[in-house]
Design a protein around this motif. Structure first.
Motif, PDB file in Angstrom:
ATOM      1  N   ALA A 116      14.789  47.103  34.267  1.00  0.00           N
ATOM      2  CA  ALA A 116      15.337  45.996  35.042  1.00  0.00           C
ATOM      3  C   ALA A 116      14.246  44.974  35.362  1.00  0.00           C
ATOM      4  N   PRO A 117      14.596  43.679  35.453  1.00  0.00           N
ATOM      5  CA  PRO A 117      13.584  42.638  35.700  1.00  0.00           C
ATOM      6  C   PRO A 117      12.706  42.897  36.920  1.00  0.00           C
ATOM      7  N   ARG A 118      13.303  43.278  38.038  1.00  0.00           N
ATOM      8  CA  ARG A 118      12.494  43.506  39.246  1.00  0.00           C
ATOM      9  C   ARG A 118      11.554  44.694  39.061  1.00  0.00           C
ATOM     10  N   THR A 119      11.986  45.687  38.315  1.00  0.00           N
ATOM     11  CA  THR A 119      11.128  46.827  38.014  1.00  0.00           C
ATOM     12  C   THR A 119       9.952  46.393  37.135  1.00  0.00           C
ATOM     13  N   ILE A 126       3.024  49.684  50.321  1.00  0.00           N
ATOM     14  CA  ILE A 126       4.167  48.925  49.800  1.00  0.00           C
ATOM     15  C   ILE A 126       5.121  49.861  49.064  1.00  0.00           C
ATOM     16  N   TYR A 127       4.558  50.796  48.315  1.00  0.00           N
ATOM     17  CA  TYR A 127       5.388  51.749  47.581  1.00  0.00           C
ATOM     18  C   TYR A 127       6.191  52.622  48.539  1.00  0.00           C
ATOM     19  N   ILE A 128       5.540  53.119  49.587  1.00  0.00           N
ATOM     20  CA  ILE A 128       6.243  53.970  50.564  1.00  0.00           C
ATOM     21  C   ILE A 128       7.392  53.204  51.219  1.00  0.00           C
ATOM     22  N   ASP A 151      14.486  49.876  42.734  1.00  0.00           N
ATOM     23  CA  ASP A 151      13.989  49.381  41.451  1.00  0.00           C
ATOM     24  C   ASP A 151      12.550  48.865  41.576  1.00  0.00           C
ATOM     25  N   ILE A 152      12.232  48.258  42.727  1.00  0.00           N
ATOM     26  CA  ILE A 152      10.862  47.808  42.968  1.00  0.00           C
ATOM     27  C   ILE A 152       9.933  49.012  43.110  1.00  0.00           C
TER      28      ILE A 152
END
Length: 231
Positions: free
Chosen positions: A87-90, A186-188, A198-199
């Protein structure tokens, strides 16, 4: 039956168009990278002939130019190709997190922009195209955590071509750890909300690829050091 056959035919046409588009994009990128590689060689030679740099400084100039142009040129096709895989956001979060970490922690550096392009797209195919199908969400959390700890403990790996002083290397080490912590937070946060999964997936792939690149660079550095001690 006729309707099903029509749908299958349309799907096949879309798949063929998708493949042709990917081939055209990769071919165009390849031509640009080859041109840039030749241009860098010409520019370095021109600088030597005009006395702007000494011949011993040529590898450093070439390395610096290749690194800057590789980041600028390969970043865009990196995103485009990623959008064809996920996906684009991914794809965007994957590329941003990878470059954000790599800029400070270092990692494997190819010998030329062309090699860098081929290596980057191959790794992107592995990490974005194949890896998501092979690991579960639970195992991903574990692998990402191990990758982050590995980068904190063993990074950065900056090429000798950069000729950093001890103070510059210590500053780079500090900034690399700050960036790793920032991406971790940010990941958490992204994993806590359904709309940003998706991010989170893109960030996890960027973290994994950064750790893999760093591990590869560390292995090469150790082998090079052993070879230098023997010789």
């Amino acid at each position: 039956l006729a309707y099903s056959a029509k749908i299958r035919l349309q799907d096949e046409k879309v798949a063929v168009a998708h493949t042709l588009l990917t081939s055209e994009i990769l071919s165009a990128i390849l031509r640009v990278v080859i041109f840039v590689d030749k241009w860098i060689s010409s520019l370095v030679g021109l600088c030597i002939r005009n006395g702007y740099i000494e011949e011993t400084q040529a590898p450093f100039l070439r390395y610096a130019l290749q690194r800057q142009f590789a980041t600028a040129l390969i970043g865009i096709p990196f995103v485009i190709y990623g959008c064809l895989l996920v996906a684009p956001r991914t794809a965007i979060s994957f590329v941003l997190s990878f470059y954000f970490l790599r800029q400070r922690i270092g990692g494997f550096h190819a010998s030329s922009p062309l090699c860098c392009l081929i290596t980057s797209l191959s790794l992107e195919t592995l990490f974005c195209g194949l890896l998501p199908c092979m690991i579960t969400r639970g195992s991903r959390y574990l692998i990402v955590s191990l990758s982050l700890f590995y980068m904190i403990l063993t990074g950065p790996n900056i090429g000798k071509e950069m000729h950093l002083t001890e103070g510059e290397f210590q500053a780079t080490t500090l900034y690399s750890k700050i960036r790793i912590i920032a991406v971790s937070l940010i990941y958490i946060i992204a994993t806590l909300f359904e709309k940003t999964q998706d991010i989170a997936n893109g960030l996890s792939l960027g973290i994994l690829m950064s750790a893999f690149s760093l591990a590869l660079a560390n292995i090469i550095s150790k082998r090079r050091s052993k070879h230098e001690r023997k010789s």
